[in-house]
Write an enzyme that holds these catalytic residues in place. Structure first.
Site, PDB file in Angstrom:
ATOM      1  N   CYS A  33       5.671  -3.710  -3.357  1.00 53.31           N
ATOM      2  CA  CYS A  33       5.094  -3.258  -2.084  1.00 53.31           C
ATOM      3  C   CYS A  33       5.178  -4.334  -1.006  1.00 53.31           C
ATOM      4  CB  CYS A  33       3.643  -2.834  -2.274  1.00 53.31           C
ATOM      5  SG  CYS A  33       2.588  -4.183  -2.820  1.00 53.31           S
ATOM      6  N   ASP A  35       3.156  -6.866  -0.635  1.00 55.17           N
ATOM      7  CA  ASP A  35       1.858  -7.414  -0.248  1.00 55.17           C
ATOM      8  C   ASP A  35       1.699  -8.844  -0.777  1.00 55.17           C
ATOM      9  OD1 ASP A  35       1.479  -5.007   0.851  1.00 55.17           O
ATOM     10  OD2 ASP A  35      -0.107  -4.330  -0.480  1.00 55.17           O
ATOM     11  N   CYS A  58      -2.263  -3.826   1.691  1.00 55.50           N
ATOM     12  CA  CYS A  58      -2.885  -2.523   1.871  1.00 55.50           C
ATOM     13  C   CYS A  58      -4.408  -2.647   1.840  1.00 55.50           C
ATOM     14  CB  CYS A  58      -2.425  -1.592   0.753  1.00 55.50           C
ATOM     15  SG  CYS A  58      -3.139  -2.017  -0.832  1.00 55.50           S
ATOM     16  N   CYS A 102      -2.979  -3.134  -7.149  1.00 55.98           N
ATOM     17  CA  CYS A 102      -3.565  -3.988  -6.109  1.00 55.98           C
ATOM     18  C   CYS A 102      -4.640  -4.897  -6.726  1.00 55.98           C
ATOM     19  CB  CYS A 102      -4.173  -3.151  -5.003  1.00 55.98           C
ATOM     20  SG  CYS A 102      -3.136  -1.777  -4.476  1.00 55.98           S
TER      21      CYS A 102
HETATM   22 FE1  FES Z   1       0.616  -3.370  -2.934  1.00 57.24          FE
HETATM   23 FE2  FES Z   1      -1.792  -2.533  -2.610  1.00 57.24          FE
HETATM   24  S1  FES Z   1       0.016  -1.412  -2.229  1.00 57.24           S
HETATM   25  S2  FES Z   1      -1.184  -4.461  -3.262  1.00 57.24           S
END
Ligand code: FES
Length: 126
Positions: A33, A35, A58, A102
């Protein structure tokens, strides 16, 4: 889809920021993702006395970082290392299955900060 607790930590995250003279810093990213989460810790007598985070990610990633700072503060390093992603999710009264990764990010960032602290103190001691 999100619990009130997740929304609370997302809209009012605790312990956001950096610690300039941190004893350990951990940074992890999720390649799927994109992040990124960074955690700073202060340690005294093996206990986490201060903890801050910055998360580029997110809403669930922000909520999990925020809640893990509350779970970790005042804990010994060994206790803090044992905080699992499940414990993070339970402290938030659950996460949707698609968002469980996450909470891995938060648990991993904390472990990485503790590892960094241990590396720093090993260097200082030798
Ligand atoms: Fe990647 Fe939440 S979508 S940490």
């Amino acid at each position: 889809m999100y619990s009130d607790k997740v929304m609370d930590h997302f809209t009012n995250p605790r312990n956001v920021g950096e610690i300039a003279d941190a004893d350990g810093v951990g940074e992890v990213g999720n390649s799927r993702c994109g992040d990124i989460m960074k955690i700073w810790i202060k340690v005294e007598n093996d206990v986490i006395t201060d903890i801050k985070f910055k998360t580029f990610g997110c809403g669930a990633a922000i909520a999990t970082s925020s809640v893990i700072t509350e779970l970790a503060i005042g804990k010994t390093l060994t206790e803090a290392e044992e905080i699992t992603n499940q414990a993070v999710a339970s402290a938030l009264e659950g996460l949707p299955p698609l968002k469980m990764h996450c909470s891995n990010l938060a648990a991993d960032a904390l472990k990485s900060a503790i590892e960094d602290y241990r590396k720093n103190t090993a260097t200082t001691a030798s």
